[in-house]
Design a protein around this motif. Structure first.
Motif, mmCIF file in Angstrom:
data_model
loop_
_atom_site.group_PDB
_atom_site.id
_atom_site.type_symbol
_atom_site.label_atom_id
_atom_site.label_comp_id
_atom_site.label_asym_id
_atom_site.label_seq_id
_atom_site.Cartn_x
_atom_site.Cartn_y
_atom_site.Cartn_z
ATOM 1 N N GLN A 20 0.826 -1.205 0.000
ATOM 2 C CA GLN A 20 0.000 0.000 0.000
ATOM 3 C C GLN A 20 0.865 1.261 0.000
ATOM 4 O OE1 GLN A 20 -3.442 0.392 -0.223
ATOM 5 N NE2 GLN A 20 -3.348 -1.770 -0.792
ATOM 6 N N SER A 21 1.982 1.231 0.719
ATOM 7 C CA SER A 21 2.904 2.373 0.711
ATOM 8 C C SER A 21 3.520 2.554 -0.674
ATOM 9 C CB SER A 21 4.018 2.159 1.747
ATOM 10 O OG SER A 21 3.476 2.123 3.059
ATOM 11 N N ALA A 22 3.880 1.429 -1.312
ATOM 12 C CA ALA A 22 4.437 1.495 -2.667
ATOM 13 C C ALA A 22 3.406 2.038 -3.642
ATOM 14 C CB ALA A 22 4.905 0.105 -3.097
ATOM 15 N N LEU A 23 2.164 1.629 -3.478
ATOM 16 C CA LEU A 23 1.078 2.110 -4.336
ATOM 17 C C LEU A 23 0.953 3.625 -4.252
ATOM 18 C CD1 LEU A 23 -1.481 1.644 -6.104
ATOM 19 C CD2 LEU A 23 -2.754 1.332 -3.961
ATOM 20 N N ALA A 24 0.942 4.150 -3.040
ATOM 21 C CA ALA A 24 0.801 5.597 -2.862
ATOM 22 C C ALA A 24 1.948 6.354 -3.513
ATOM 23 C CB ALA A 24 0.721 5.916 -1.364
ATOM 24 N N ALA A 25 3.161 5.834 -3.360
ATOM 25 C CA ALA A 25 4.324 6.511 -3.929
ATOM 26 C C ALA A 25 4.301 6.477 -5.458
ATOM 27 C CB ALA A 25 5.607 5.867 -3.403
ATOM 28 N N LEU A 26 3.915 5.347 -6.030
ATOM 29 C CA LEU A 26 3.891 5.213 -7.490
ATOM 30 C C LEU A 26 2.773 6.042 -8.122
ATOM 31 C CD1 LEU A 26 4.677 1.419 -7.697
ATOM 32 C CD2 LEU A 26 6.059 3.229 -8.724
ATOM 33 N N VAL A 27 1.622 6.055 -7.494
ATOM 34 C CA VAL A 27 0.512 6.865 -8.018
ATOM 35 C C VAL A 27 0.878 8.346 -7.970
ATOM 36 C CG1 VAL A 27 -1.875 7.592 -7.580
ATOM 37 C CG2 VAL A 27 -1.281 5.169 -7.541
ATOM 38 N N ALA A 28 1.547 8.764 -6.893
ATOM 39 C CA ALA A 28 1.964 10.161 -6.787
ATOM 40 C C ALA A 28 2.951 10.525 -7.892
ATOM 41 C CB ALA A 28 2.594 10.409 -5.413
ATOM 42 N N ARG A 29 3.789 9.583 -8.298
ATOM 43 C CA ARG A 29 4.804 9.850 -9.319
ATOM 44 C C ARG A 29 4.237 9.732 -10.742
ATOM 45 N NH1 ARG A 29 10.419 9.095 -9.896
ATOM 46 N NH2 ARG A 29 10.494 9.782 -7.708
ATOM 47 N N TYR A 30 3.422 8.687 -10.988
ATOM 48 C CA TYR A 30 3.030 8.385 -12.368
ATOM 49 C C TYR A 30 1.535 8.559 -12.646
ATOM 50 C CZ TYR A 30 7.659 6.247 -12.439
ATOM 51 O OH TYR A 30 9.000 6.032 -12.358
ATOM 52 N N GLY A 31 0.748 8.845 -11.615
ATOM 53 C CA GLY A 31 -0.690 8.957 -11.808
ATOM 54 C C GLY A 31 -1.360 7.592 -11.798
ATOM 55 N N GLN A 32 -2.686 7.620 -11.837
ATOM 56 C CA GLN A 32 -3.477 6.378 -11.784
ATOM 57 C C GLN A 32 -4.515 6.409 -12.898
ATOM 58 O OE1 GLN A 32 -3.626 3.358 -11.081
ATOM 59 N NE2 GLN A 32 -4.596 3.008 -9.076
ATOM 60 N N ALA A 33 -4.334 5.573 -13.923
ATOM 61 C CA ALA A 33 -5.268 5.517 -15.045
ATOM 62 C C ALA A 33 -6.494 4.705 -14.660
ATOM 63 C CB ALA A 33 -4.599 4.897 -16.260
ATOM 64 N N GLU A 34 -7.629 5.075 -15.194
ATOM 65 C CA GLU A 34 -8.824 4.256 -15.042
ATOM 66 C C GLU A 34 -8.629 2.961 -15.823
ATOM 67 O OE1 GLU A 34 -11.371 4.821 -13.091
ATOM 68 O OE2 GLU A 34 -10.518 6.740 -12.423
ATOM 69 N N ALA A 35 -9.289 1.907 -15.365
ATOM 70 C CA ALA A 35 -9.108 0.600 -15.999
ATOM 71 C C ALA A 35 -9.417 0.647 -17.491
ATOM 72 C CB ALA A 35 -9.978 -0.442 -15.301
ATOM 73 N N ALA A 36 -10.466 1.372 -17.866
ATOM 74 C CA ALA A 36 -10.884 1.423 -19.273
ATOM 75 C C ALA A 36 -9.879 2.157 -20.160
ATOM 76 C CB ALA A 36 -12.250 2.076 -19.388
ATOM 77 N N ALA A 56 -6.431 2.342 -19.385
ATOM 78 C CA ALA A 56 -5.066 1.901 -19.110
ATOM 79 C C ALA A 56 -4.467 1.115 -20.269
ATOM 80 C CB ALA A 56 -5.043 1.057 -17.839
ATOM 81 N N GLU A 57 -3.143 1.180 -20.385
ATOM 82 C CA GLU A 57 -2.387 0.396 -21.361
ATOM 83 C C GLU A 57 -1.681 -0.787 -20.709
ATOM 84 O OE1 GLU A 57 -0.749 3.591 -24.541
ATOM 85 O OE2 GLU A 57 -0.032 3.859 -22.478
ATOM 86 N N VAL A 58 -1.491 -0.715 -19.410
ATOM 87 C CA VAL A 58 -0.761 -1.749 -18.689
ATOM 88 C C VAL A 58 -1.206 -1.734 -17.231
ATOM 89 C CG1 VAL A 58 1.162 -0.173 -18.179
ATOM 90 C CG2 VAL A 58 1.561 -2.659 -18.169
ATOM 91 N N ILE A 59 -1.144 -2.883 -16.588
ATOM 92 C CA ILE A 59 -1.407 -2.997 -15.152
ATOM 93 C C ILE A 59 -0.078 -3.269 -14.449
ATOM 94 C CG2 ILE A 59 -2.482 -4.412 -13.351
ATOM 95 C CD1 ILE A 59 -4.777 -4.925 -15.337
ATOM 96 N N VAL A 60 0.181 -2.551 -13.387
ATOM 97 C CA VAL A 60 1.331 -2.817 -12.533
ATOM 98 C C VAL A 60 0.807 -3.342 -11.201
ATOM 99 C CG1 VAL A 60 3.272 -1.812 -11.274
ATOM 100 C CG2 VAL A 60 2.847 -1.150 -13.647
ATOM 101 N N ALA A 61 1.163 -4.585 -10.890
ATOM 102 C CA ALA A 61 0.683 -5.259 -9.681
ATOM 103 C C ALA A 61 1.769 -5.235 -8.615
ATOM 104 C CB ALA A 61 0.285 -6.689 -10.000
ATOM 105 N N LEU A 62 1.404 -4.806 -7.417
ATOM 106 C CA LEU A 62 2.340 -4.683 -6.303
ATOM 107 C C LEU A 62 1.959 -5.688 -5.224
ATOM 108 C CD1 LEU A 62 2.122 -0.798 -6.178
ATOM 109 C CD2 LEU A 62 3.948 -2.133 -7.270
ATOM 110 N N GLY A 63 2.807 -6.680 -5.015
ATOM 111 C CA GLY A 63 2.509 -7.715 -4.020
ATOM 112 C C GLY A 63 3.407 -8.909 -4.260
ATOM 113 N N GLY A 64 2.907 -10.082 -3.885
ATOM 114 C CA GLY A 64 3.644 -11.319 -4.106
ATOM 115 C C GLY A 64 3.021 -12.132 -5.228
ATOM 116 N N ASP A 65 3.462 -13.367 -5.359
ATOM 117 C CA ASP A 65 2.972 -14.219 -6.438
ATOM 118 C C ASP A 65 1.473 -14.481 -6.323
ATOM 119 O OD1 ASP A 65 5.400 -14.390 -7.684
ATOM 120 O OD2 ASP A 65 5.957 -16.293 -6.775
ATOM 121 N N GLY A 66 0.992 -14.655 -5.104
ATOM 122 C CA GLY A 66 -0.438 -14.883 -4.923
ATOM 123 C C GLY A 66 -1.268 -13.716 -5.424
ATOM 124 N N PHE A 67 -0.798 -12.498 -5.145
ATOM 125 C CA PHE A 67 -1.522 -11.325 -5.631
ATOM 126 C C PHE A 67 -1.431 -11.219 -7.142
ATOM 127 C CE2 PHE A 67 -1.889 -6.770 -6.627
ATOM 128 C CZ PHE A 67 -3.164 -6.557 -6.138
#
Length: 254
Positions: free
Chosen positions: A17-33, A35-46
């Motif tokens: 969640q901390s990584a998410l906040a930092a990345l969104v602040a730097r690169y913005g957050q596109a709506e799903a519709a 977006a060109e790519v998804i960046v997933a932050l977590g482990g293999d299960g996520f």
């Protein structure tokens, strides 16, 4: 390829969640519709959960490790993400399709990117009958369980159960027993990607079995049918030199 409209997703872990906040602040957050790519932050299960949930979007997924194992993930860094996405290697994988019939008559359907496993839930070993393309190949496997694994999932539970690691481009599935008691020396089989594998649970009242497609579980099953879902594909992105093929090779020479 330029991938600048990013949809960030993160697990519930504090670090993610901390990584998410930092990345969104730097690169913005596109709506799903959009977006060109998804960046997933977590482990293999996520990552597995993200691939399943984003299937309808058809977007490539780039993972950054904020979990434990991180076999399907890239190293985490806030810096240089756009360049990493543009230069990433692509790996296309197909999930398994599971259909499991429960003793209650309910049919459970699920997809698995790593493996479909059958596991005993009682004190006694499971008894399974195995068929391939409608032909019985093993009348009785007495075991703690068995699984069918994709190449992408072959280094996970399959490898821990002494199954083979499969090259990512191999048109092969691994069928691996878990603690086989009879036949004791049976170590499993390699099957064509197009094979249909069926498991019949013998003595289900006395020797209950659950079926699990990655994290989707069907309890107390009578029969499980598994095949490769060739009509469904997922695209994973990896930093150059650290793709799935290289990781599968490296895993075998540790």
């Amino acid at each position: 390829m330029s991938l600048s409209r990013i949809r960030f997703l993160a697990s519930a872990a504090d670090t993610a969640q901390s990584a998410l906040a930092a990345l969104v602040a730097r690169y913005g957050q596109a709506e799903a519709a959009d977006a060109e790519v998804i960046v997933a932050l977590g482990g293999d299960g996520f990552m597995l959960d993200t691939l399943n949930r984003s299937q309808a979007l058809g977007l490539p997924v780039y993972g950054m490790n904020q979990g434990t194992v991180g076999f399907l993930m890239n190293a985490f860094s806030i810096e240089g993400l756009l360049a990493r996405l543009s230069g990433a290697e692509r790996a296309v994988i197909h999930p398994l399709r599971m259909q499991a019939l429960g003793r209650d008559g309910v049919v459970h359907k699920a997809l698995a990117i790593n493996e479909v496993s059958l596991l005993r839930t009682g004190a006694q070993a499971a008894r399974l009958r195995i068929s391939v393309d409608g032909r019985v190949r093993m009348d009785e496997l007495v075991c703690d369980g068995a699984m069918v694994s994709t190449p992408a999932g072959s280094t996970a539970y399959n490898y821990s159960a002494h199954g083979p690691i499969l090259p990512i481009g191999a048109e092969i599935l691994a069928l691996t027993p878990v603690a086989a008691f009879r036949p004791r020396r049976w170590r499993g089989a390699l099957l064509p990607m197009g094979a249909s594998i069926g498991f019949e649970v013998l003595e289900p009242e006395k020797r209950p079995v659950n079926a699990i497609a990655d994290s989707s579980e069907a309890r107390d099953v009578l029969r499980v049918d598994i095949s490769s879902a060739r009509d469904i594909s997922h695209t994973l992105l990896f930093d150059p030199g650290h793709g799935l093929e290289e990781r599968l090779l490296s895993e075998q020479f540790q």
